[in-house]
Design an enzyme around this catalytic site. Structure first.
Site, short mmCIF file in Angstrom:
data_model
loop_
_atom_site.label_atom_id
_atom_site.label_comp_id
_atom_site.label_asym_id
_atom_site.label_seq_id
_atom_site.Cartn_x
_atom_site.Cartn_y
_atom_site.Cartn_z
N PRO A 123 -9.04 -0.21 -2.52
CA PRO A 123 -7.83 -0.87 -3.01
C PRO A 123 -6.65 0.10 -2.94
O PRO A 123 -6.77 1.25 -3.37
CB PRO A 123 -8.18 -1.25 -4.45
CG PRO A 123 -9.65 -1.19 -4.53
CD PRO A 123 -10.12 -0.21 -3.50
N ARG A 124 -5.59 -0.38 -2.38
CA ARG A 124 -4.48 0.48 -2.02
C ARG A 124 -3.79 1.12 -3.23
O ARG A 124 -3.46 0.44 -4.19
CB ARG A 124 -3.47 -0.39 -1.27
CG ARG A 124 -2.35 0.36 -0.66
CD ARG A 124 -1.37 -0.65 -0.09
NE ARG A 124 -0.16 0.02 0.26
CZ ARG A 124 0.06 0.56 1.45
NH1 ARG A 124 -0.85 0.44 2.39
NH2 ARG A 124 1.18 1.17 1.70
N LEU A 128 -7.83 5.79 -6.33
CA LEU A 128 -9.21 5.95 -5.83
C LEU A 128 -9.20 6.78 -4.55
O LEU A 128 -10.18 6.88 -3.85
CB LEU A 128 -9.85 4.58 -5.58
CG LEU A 128 -10.21 3.80 -6.85
CD1 LEU A 128 -10.52 2.35 -6.53
CD2 LEU A 128 -11.39 4.46 -7.56
N SER A 129 -8.03 7.32 -4.28
CA SER A 129 -7.86 8.23 -3.16
C SER A 129 -8.05 7.59 -1.79
O SER A 129 -8.71 8.13 -0.91
CB SER A 129 -8.80 9.42 -3.32
OG SER A 129 -8.07 10.54 -3.01
N SER A 131 -5.67 7.31 0.30
CA SER A 131 -4.93 8.06 1.32
C SER A 131 -5.80 9.17 1.90
O SER A 131 -5.96 9.27 3.12
CB SER A 131 -3.64 8.64 0.73
OG SER A 131 -3.89 9.46 -0.37
N ALA A 133 -8.97 9.48 1.90
CA ALA A 133 -10.18 8.99 2.59
C ALA A 133 -9.86 8.79 4.07
O ALA A 133 -10.66 9.16 4.95
CB ALA A 133 -10.65 7.68 1.97
N ASP A 176 -9.44 15.21 -4.84
CA ASP A 176 -9.82 14.06 -4.01
C ASP A 176 -10.50 14.56 -2.74
O ASP A 176 -11.54 14.09 -2.32
CB ASP A 176 -8.59 13.26 -3.56
CG ASP A 176 -7.49 13.27 -4.59
OD1 ASP A 176 -7.76 12.77 -5.68
OD2 ASP A 176 -6.40 13.80 -4.31
N1 LIG Z 1 -5.29 1.30 1.63
C1 LIG Z 1 -4.34 1.93 2.35
N2 LIG Z 1 -4.03 1.52 3.58
C2 LIG Z 1 -3.09 2.16 4.29
N3 LIG Z 1 -2.41 3.22 3.86
C3 LIG Z 1 -2.67 3.66 2.64
C4 LIG Z 1 -3.64 3.05 1.82
N4 LIG Z 1 -3.68 3.72 0.65
C5 LIG Z 1 -2.78 4.69 0.75
N5 LIG Z 1 -2.15 4.66 1.93
C6 LIG Z 1 -1.13 5.59 2.41
O1 LIG Z 1 -1.20 6.79 1.63
C7 LIG Z 1 0.02 7.04 0.94
C8 LIG Z 1 -0.25 7.70 -0.42
O2 LIG Z 1 -1.13 6.93 -1.21
P1 LIG Z 1 -1.45 7.39 -2.70
O3 LIG Z 1 -0.29 7.06 -3.57
O4 LIG Z 1 -1.91 8.81 -2.68
O5 LIG Z 1 -2.63 6.38 -3.05
P2 LIG Z 1 -4.19 6.64 -3.35
O6 LIG Z 1 -4.27 6.71 -4.82
O7 LIG Z 1 -4.89 5.44 -2.83
O8 LIG Z 1 -4.58 7.88 -2.64
C9 LIG Z 1 0.68 5.66 0.90
O9 LIG Z 1 2.07 5.80 0.75
C10 LIG Z 1 0.29 5.08 2.25
O10 LIG Z 1 1.07 5.67 3.30
O1 LIG Z 2 -3.36 12.27 -11.28
C1 LIG Z 2 -4.50 12.42 -10.85
O2 LIG Z 2 -5.49 12.42 -11.58
C2 LIG Z 2 -4.70 12.62 -9.35
O3 LIG Z 2 -3.58 12.04 -8.63
C3 LIG Z 2 -3.65 12.08 -7.22
O4 LIG Z 2 -4.69 11.22 -6.76
P1 LIG Z 2 -4.44 9.63 -6.41
O5 LIG Z 2 -5.75 9.07 -6.00
O6 LIG Z 2 -3.47 9.60 -5.26
O7 LIG Z 2 -3.90 9.00 -7.63
C4 LIG Z 2 -3.87 13.52 -6.78
O8 LIG Z 2 -4.04 13.60 -5.39
C5 LIG Z 2 -5.03 14.20 -7.50
O9 LIG Z 2 -5.16 15.55 -7.11
C6 LIG Z 2 -4.82 14.11 -9.01
O10 LIG Z 2 -5.88 14.71 -9.70
MG LIG Z 3 -3.74 9.70 -2.68
#
Ligand SMILES: Nc1ncnc2c1ncn2[C@@H]1O[C@H](COP(=O)(O)OP(=O)(O)O)[C@@H](O)[C@H]1O
Ligand SMILES: O=C(O)[C@H]1O[C@H](OP(=O)(O)O)[C@H](O)[C@@H](O)[C@@H]1O
Ligand SMILES: [Mg+2]
Length: 361
Positions: A123-124, A128-129, A131, A133, A176
């Protein structure tokens, strides 16, 4: 500890799968020279596919990198809910970081080209990381395509993944990326001296069977980790005493958690998880965390469970100390609140033999 790496090869095509991760204790102190315990979860994953090709091509995802809309209202709605970016920039950035790292370290790369494409069901932007992944799976493809896996140490890979995101202005930490490079459950120490001396933290894999059953709650409510972190980061850099001391306490929770998990002291684990969220809340403030995210934590606490964010917001990891009847109460409460809940499936470590060799060298 090694399981076969979740990769596959069809003729000369390479595919890597990288799972979502949950911060169990200590996050977000990883961004601040702290400590965390995190794990990869089988519930969600991203895959990146690499096919040899004449030109180097980065393929936009049909839905995550949408550029065709039914009209202006569709375009505007889409931007409001998902922002401007998808995964293309992540793939481009890791290619750049990988190329530069290899150049700087005299790792020779053949002149072959490739086409990269990705898919994800994480889920975007729900903490859950999703980005990293995508970035981690792409890095794994590049390591195999250029046959340099044995030349890029496992401990360095999370830094490469983080550099690719920093390059894009995403404020993020290493937890992450470590969980996603190693797989399984990992205790991480980002002590400043180590980070400066070694260029990476100290990462200790732990036995995943030590964990009690855990639940995941999330909501489709994208939050930008960069935005959430920016104020606290600024205050920390300015030496704000409250932020510095609270962050040190968050880091200490992971240290205590390591012992609690090893001793299967689950009531201690529950206390540490709750304290972790309370400290985050006092540092970041309710506005930055968002009412929906806070409600996800509260819904669990109302049935007596322990809960905290998996990342910076959007998803929550929950421990129900009273077992299945309490899980049932939680399921009912989540249904009523409109949150998705599912049992967390922890992934065992997936380092392969080549990866493990780089840890020794
Ligand atoms: N499910 C996804 N599909 C495509 N791009 C994504 C997705 N999730 C994250 N991204 C990309 O990664 C960037 C950073 O996401 P981030 O805020 O770190 O979310 P997450 O918590 O899922 O890591 C977003 O601005 C987008 O460019
Ligand atoms: O705030 C946090 O716990 C984490 O936030 C980011 O992860 P995300 O999945 O994008 O929310 C960050 O990359 C982590 O290092 C932090 O621990
Ligand atoms: Mg991220």
């Amino acid at each position: 500890m090694a399981e076969e790496s979740p990769s596959s090869r069809k003729s000369n095509e390479i595919e890597h799968k990288v799972y979502a991760r949950a911060g169990l204790l200590g996050n977000p102190s990883d961004v601040y020279y702290g400590r965390t315990i995190s794990f990869s979860l089988a519930n969600f994953w991203a895959t990146v596919r690499l096919q040899p090709s004449h030109h180097l091509v980065i393929t936009p995802h049909p839905t995550h990198d949408l550029v065709q809309f039914s009209g202006l209202d569709h375009l505007v709605n889409r931007l409001q809910s998902e922002g401007y970016y998808g995964g293309v920039r992540l793939l481009m950035s890791i290619c750049k970081v990988f190329y530069n790292y290899c150049n700087e370290n005299n790792i020779e790369l053949s002149k072959e080209n490739f086409t990269l494409s990705y898919d994800t069901n994480i889920p975007r932007q729900t903490g859950l990381s999703g980005s990293s992944a995508i970035v981690c799976a792409a890095l794994n493809c590049l390591l195999d395509f250029y046959k340099v896996r044995h030349l890029v140490k496992v401990e360095i890979r999370p830094d490469l993944i983080l550099s690719a995101e920093k390059e894009l202005g995403i404020i993020a930490g290493l937890q992450d990326r470590v969980a996603q490079v190693y797989g399984g459950l990992v205790y991480m120490d980002f002590n400043k001296d180590h980070m400066e001396k070694l260029g990476h933290g100290v990462y200790t894999p732990m036995d995943t069977s030590l964990l009690p059953p855990l639940q995941l709650i999330y909501a489709e409510n994208p939050s930008d980790s960069g935005k959430v972190h920016s104020t606290v980061r600024k205050r920390w850099l300015e030496g704000d005493e409250f932020i510095v001391s609270s962050m040190a306490e968050v880091a200490d929770l992971a240290l205590q958690g390591q012992t609690a998990i090893l001793e299967k002291d689950y009531s201690k684990l529950a206390d540490l998880m709750n304290r972790n969220f309370d400290l985050r809340r006092s540092m970041f403030g309710d506005d930055a965390l968002g009412s929906l995210n806070i409600e996800m934590v509260e819904v669990a606490r109302r049935v007596g469970a322990a809960s905290k964010f998996t990342g910076s917001g959007g998803a929550v990891v929950v421990f129900c100390p009273d077992g299945p009847p309490q899980v049932k109460l939680l399921e009912d409460a989540c249904k009523e609140a409109g949150f998705v809940i599912q049992p967390l499936k922890v992934v065992p470590s997936y380092l392969n033999e080549d990866d493990l060799k780089t840890l020794l060298g």
